[in-house]
Every structure is written in structure tokens, then in C-alpha cells.
Design a protein around this motif. Structure first.
Motif, PDB file in Angstrom:
ATOM      1  N   ILE A 170       0.848   7.508 -14.814  1.00  0.00           N
ATOM      2  CA  ILE A 170       0.965   6.142 -14.283  1.00  0.00           C
ATOM      3  C   ILE A 170       1.085   5.191 -15.470  1.00  0.00           C
ATOM      4  CG2 ILE A 170      -0.153   4.343 -12.911  1.00  0.00           C
ATOM      5  CD1 ILE A 170      -1.689   6.552 -11.447  1.00  0.00           C
ATOM      6  N   ASN A 171       2.147   4.415 -15.503  1.00  0.00           N
ATOM      7  CA  ASN A 171       2.380   3.508 -16.631  1.00  0.00           C
ATOM      8  C   ASN A 171       3.222   2.324 -16.166  1.00  0.00           C
ATOM      9  OD1 ASN A 171       2.230   2.632 -19.262  1.00  0.00           O
ATOM     10  ND2 ASN A 171       3.718   4.091 -20.079  1.00  0.00           N
ATOM     11  N   GLY A 172       2.791   1.127 -16.531  1.00  0.00           N
ATOM     12  CA  GLY A 172       3.550  -0.078 -16.192  1.00  0.00           C
ATOM     13  C   GLY A 172       3.412  -0.497 -14.740  1.00  0.00           C
ATOM     14  N   GLN A 173       2.351  -0.018 -14.079  1.00  0.00           N
ATOM     15  CA  GLN A 173       2.209  -0.278 -12.644  1.00  0.00           C
ATOM     16  C   GLN A 173       1.133  -1.326 -12.354  1.00  0.00           C
ATOM     17  OE1 GLN A 173       4.368   1.203 -10.496  1.00  0.00           O
ATOM     18  NE2 GLN A 173       5.216   1.965 -12.412  1.00  0.00           N
ATOM     19  N   VAL A 174       1.279  -1.944 -11.196  1.00  0.00           N
ATOM     20  CA  VAL A 174       0.229  -2.826 -10.682  1.00  0.00           C
ATOM     21  C   VAL A 174      -0.304  -2.166  -9.414  1.00  0.00           C
ATOM     22  CG1 VAL A 174      -0.323  -5.105  -9.780  1.00  0.00           C
ATOM     23  CG2 VAL A 174       1.449  -4.874 -11.555  1.00  0.00           C
ATOM     24  N   ILE A 175      -1.549  -1.752  -9.454  1.00  0.00           N
ATOM     25  CA  ILE A 175      -2.131  -1.059  -8.299  1.00  0.00           C
ATOM     26  C   ILE A 175      -2.982  -2.050  -7.500  1.00  0.00           C
ATOM     27  CG2 ILE A 175      -3.618   0.851  -7.555  1.00  0.00           C
ATOM     28  CD1 ILE A 175      -2.834   2.335 -10.084  1.00  0.00           C
ATOM     29  N   VAL A 176      -2.589  -2.259  -6.259  1.00  0.00           N
ATOM     30  CA  VAL A 176      -3.295  -3.219  -5.407  1.00  0.00           C
ATOM     31  C   VAL A 176      -4.453  -2.507  -4.701  1.00  0.00           C
ATOM     32  CG1 VAL A 176      -3.073  -4.722  -3.378  1.00  0.00           C
ATOM     33  CG2 VAL A 176      -1.212  -4.596  -5.056  1.00  0.00           C
ATOM     34  N   VAL A 177      -5.625  -3.127  -4.754  1.00  0.00           N
ATOM     35  CA  VAL A 177      -6.801  -2.580  -4.048  1.00  0.00           C
ATOM     36  C   VAL A 177      -7.310  -3.683  -3.125  1.00  0.00           C
ATOM     37  CG1 VAL A 177      -9.081  -1.519  -4.303  1.00  0.00           C
ATOM     38  CG2 VAL A 177      -7.373  -1.219  -6.114  1.00  0.00           C
ATOM     39  N   ASP A 178      -6.779  -3.734  -1.913  1.00  0.00           N
ATOM     40  CA  ASP A 178      -7.176  -4.841  -1.020  1.00  0.00           C
ATOM     41  C   ASP A 178      -7.250  -4.436   0.452  1.00  0.00           C
ATOM     42  OD1 ASP A 178      -4.513  -4.648  -0.268  1.00  0.00           O
ATOM     43  OD2 ASP A 178      -4.208  -6.825  -0.226  1.00  0.00           O
ATOM     44  N   GLY A 179      -7.351  -3.137   0.710  1.00  0.00           N
ATOM     45  CA  GLY A 179      -7.503  -2.707   2.095  1.00  0.00           C
ATOM     46  C   GLY A 179      -6.314  -3.068   2.963  1.00  0.00           C
ATOM     47  N   ALA A 180      -5.153  -3.263   2.344  1.00  0.00           N
ATOM     48  CA  ALA A 180      -3.903  -3.605   3.024  1.00  0.00           C
ATOM     49  C   ALA A 180      -3.892  -5.030   3.590  1.00  0.00           C
ATOM     50  CB  ALA A 180      -3.560  -2.601   4.127  1.00  0.00           C
TER      51      ALA A 180
END
Ligand code: NAP
Length: 251
Positions: A238-248
Motif C-alpha cells: 500500500i503506497n500513496g493511498q488515502v484510507i478512509v475509516v468512517d463506517g461508510a
């Protein structure tokens, strides 16, 4: 068979600097990394009793101190001291930030400047400082930028703040390319969670966010921490990513 040597994966970080590690999400990240045996350097403008307690429990593995992230010379001195104590830093979590609670038309020029300096200029400078040290010493490392769902969805009262978080998301992608695989650079974008920063949100706003969230609750720091740990410690590509953690909530 190719004549080129296989590129080596970036090893897990073993000494991690966490900015804003005194409370909220930053403190939770510091505690989690210490639990996993990682050596941690953490600063904020004020060292809280909670961070002091962790330092007393882990005298050999936690270096904590008061630093304003916008003071580059102070950050530089802190990094030098931390490396003397803990060894070379090979992980950075850009977590320190300030919030906003004002409509754009009512936000003073000085306040816009302060939000940009703290949330965008300072983490870019801290990142440059650490990347230079790592590359200069032939080391590889990992960087995790804590951004926000505000960079992807609109929220009234958070215009300048959202701009800084969007800036860090964009910087994440470009830095990942620029470093050519020598470092993994990613961002984690949490949804709203309870903390000193989000305490300015009213009950109505929080209820509205919960209603819009399929999982039916606000994000918890404990749900963000494992993602940060994974990006720092696990063998992934995983590189250059934005991982969203918001329960959708934002989907
Ligand atoms: N809370 C949310 O709903 C939410 C949602 C999405 C993303 N985020 C992001 O998650 C991260 C952590 O937020 P949080 O809610 O845990 O905030 P918080 O409880 O307000 O903690 C912020 C941390 O940053 C430090 N900090 C602020 N300004 C600083 C400065 N100039 N120099 C050094 N340290 C500084 C604070 O300590 P001092 O004040 O003592 O310096 C504190 O340790 C931030 O990047 C935030 O933007 C938060």
C-alpha cells in the motif's frame, strides 16, 4: 531472469515519531505502538499527564517532550535528542493538527494562516526533515498522514481545515511517487470521533453524522489505530493511498 535486483520491501518501522501524541488519536497511536514493542518519540505543545504516565512506564522506549510543530528548529532538536535515545527514526505519523469552528466568512485572516501553518506547512516541513535524515543515512521508512473525511466531503465551518487536509492527501500521493518505493507514504482519513478537537460540534451535528453512518456509531480512535499500525508495521504494497475509516458515513 531479470538482471535487475528485486526491489526490497520497505521494512516495518521500529522507531516512530508521532506528532500531537499527547491526547486524542495521537495518544492512542503512541500507546498502541508501545504495546507492540515499538520505540516512540512523541511531542505536543503540552505534555499531558497521560503521556507522562506512558513515559514513566516505558522509560527506554518513549521519548516525549513539549514542541510546537510550527517551530521547525524545536522539532529538529527534538528529533536529534529522540534519535540519540531511541535510535534512528524510520516512521513518522503526522497527527498534530488544530480544528476550526467558524464559517469561512467569519474566519479571521490570522486564523486561516494559523490553521494552514499548523496542519499543512508544519507537517510538510517535518516530513522533509525526516525524509532527508532517512535518505541521508541510507534508511527506508514509512510515513502516515492523519487527514480527514473533510478533505473528501463538505462540512460547513471547516473550510480552511478541510483545505489543509486535502493538501496533505495530495502531498501523500506525490511524495509516494517522488520517493520511488524507498518509503511507503499513506494517509488515514478518519470520520468524526470524540476528542477535544471535535468537542466544538453540537449534539445535533453529531446525531446527524451518526444517522448518516451505516454502522450507526461515530468512528472511535480504537478503530483508526489498527490501520495506522498496519501501514507502519505490516508487509503491504500500500503506497500513496488515502484510507478512509468512517463506517461508510461518506459513501
Ligand atoms: N476528532 C475528529 O473528529 C477528527 C476527525 C478526522 C480527523 N481528525 C484528525 O485526527 C488528528 C488527531 O485529532 P484529535 O481529534 O485527536 O485532536 P486533539 O484531541 O485536539 O489532539 C491534537 C493533538 O495535536 C497536538 N497539537 C495541536 N497543535 C499543535 C502544535 N502546534 N504543535 C504540536 N502539537 C500540536 C495537541 O497537543 P497541544 O494542543 O498540547 O499542542 C494534541 O496532542 C488530527 O490530525 C485531526 O485533524 C480528527
Amino acid at each position: 531472469m531479470s538482471e535487475h535486483a528485486e526491489p526490497q520491501p520497505v521494512p516495518p518501522s521500529s522507531v516512530v515519531l508521532v506528532s500531537g501524541g499527547s491526547r486524542g488519536l495521537g495518544l492512542a497511536i503512541v500507546a498502541d505502538l508501545l504495546d507492540r514493542g515499538v520505540r516512540v518519540a512523541a511531542f505536543a505543545r503540552t505534555v499531558t499527564p497521560e503521556l507522562d504516565k506512558l513515559a514513566a512506564e516505558h522509560p527506554d522506549r518513549l521519548h516525549a517532550g513539549p514542541v510546537d510543530v510550527t517551530d521547525l528548529a524545536a522539532a529538529q532538536a527534538f528529533v536529534r535528542d529522540a534519535e540519540v535515545r531511541l535510535g534512528p527514526i524510520d516512521g513518522l505519523v503526522n497527527n498534530a493538527a488544530i480544528g476550526q469552528d467558524s464559517l469561512h466568512v467569519h474566519t479571521a485572516t490570522g486564523d486561516i494562516a494559523r490553521i494552514i501553518e499548523t496542519n499543512l506547512t508544519a507537517p510538510l516541513q517535518l516530513t522533509r526533515l525526516l525524509v532527508r535524515r532517512m535518505l541521508g543515512q541510507g534508511r527506508r521508512g514509512r510515513i502516515v498522514n492523519i487527514t480527514s473525511i473533510c478533505a473528501q466531503r463538505g462540512f460547513p465551518g471547516l473550510v480552511a481545515y478541510s483545505a489543509t487536509k486535502g493538501g496533505m492527501d495530495a502531498a501523500t500521493r506525490s511524495l509516494a511517487r517522488e520517493l520511488g518505493g524507498r518509503m511507503l507514504v499513506n494517509a488515514v482519513a478518519p470520520g468524526f470521533f470524540a476528542s477535544e478537537m471535535s468537542a466544538v460540534l453540537g449534539r445535533t451535528q453529531l446525531d446527524q453524522i451518526v444517522r448518516r453512518t451505516p454502522s450507526g456509531h461515530l468512528t472511535e480512535p480504537a478503530e483508526v489505530v489498527p490501520v495506522v499500525r498496519m501501514l507502519l508495521r505490516e508487509q503491504t504494497n500500500i503506497n500513496g493511498q488515502v484510507i478512509v475509516v468512517d463506517g461508510a458515513a461518506s459513501v
